[in-house]
Design a protein around this motif. Structure first.
Motif, PDB file in Angstrom:
ATOM      1  N   TYR A 298       1.494   3.072  -3.341  1.00  0.00           N
ATOM      2  CA  TYR A 298       0.393   3.708  -4.070  1.00  0.00           C
ATOM      3  C   TYR A 298       0.310   5.201  -3.784  1.00  0.00           C
ATOM      4  CZ  TYR A 298      -1.609  -0.670  -5.675  1.00  0.00           C
ATOM      5  OH  TYR A 298      -1.814  -1.849  -6.316  1.00  0.00           O
TER       6      TYR A 298
ATOM      7  N   ARG B 277      -2.610   7.820  -4.256  1.00  0.00           N
ATOM      8  CA  ARG B 277      -4.041   7.809  -4.558  1.00  0.00           C
ATOM      9  C   ARG B 277      -4.636   9.215  -4.655  1.00  0.00           C
ATOM     10  NH1 ARG B 277      -5.743   2.553  -4.377  1.00  0.00           N
ATOM     11  NH2 ARG B 277      -4.486   1.103  -3.144  1.00  0.00           N
TER      12      ARG B 277
ATOM     13  N   GLU C 219       0.825  -1.205   0.000  1.00  0.00           N
ATOM     14  CA  GLU C 219       0.000   0.000   0.000  1.00  0.00           C
ATOM     15  C   GLU C 219       0.864   1.263   0.000  1.00  0.00           C
ATOM     16  OE1 GLU C 219      -3.126   2.403  -0.416  1.00  0.00           O
ATOM     17  OE2 GLU C 219      -3.303   0.225  -0.480  1.00  0.00           O
TER      18      GLU C 219
END
Length: 137
Positions: A121, A123, A118
């Protein structure tokens, strides 16, 4: 300078009479060692996926069935791609924002250069643009 997305032909053998086999066995045109493989299916038409970039992960995206419309954004160039057959993949470099739309019944296969994290990423599009601008300097 950061890499740009591009289409990659995938090796396949067969015929219309017997069908085809597409493989990464002769994958010299995939620009990384494959660490993870995943697929996405049953995405309703009209739902947009993606909306992220990866800091380090490179990907090759393949439409195994149906079609996938892909918008890529490197922070300096936006491109649109239509993936319509499984003998072609889209190379997505690290630090490339993507937005994907799937046709009815589409299945996407993704080959990646890293395992999932995660922390890799991005986002938030504004944050992506800031990082992409800094990387281009």
């Amino acid at each position: 300078m950061p890499a740009s997305p591009y289409l990659i032909p995938l090796h396949h053998v067969g015929s219309p009479e017997t069908g085809y086999i597409t493989s990464t066995q002769f994958a010299g045109n995939i620009p990384f060692d494959i660490k993870r493989v995943f697929w996405t299916q049953a995405t309703p038409p009209g739902v947009e996926r993606g909306h992220h970039a990866n800091m380090a992960t490179e990907e090759v995206l393949v439409a195994l069935s149906g079609s996938i419309s892909v918008l890529t954004d490197t922070g300096r160039e936006k491109q649109k791609f239509e993936l319509t057959h499984p003998q072609q993949g889209l190379y997505i470099p690290a630090m490339c924002w993507t937005e994907l739309r799937f046709s009815e019944g589409a299945t996407a296969l993704c080959l990646t250069s890293t395992d999932f994290s995660e922390a890799d990423y991005i986002r938030n599009y504004g944050r992506f643009l800031q990082l992409a601008e800094h990387a281009a300097l």
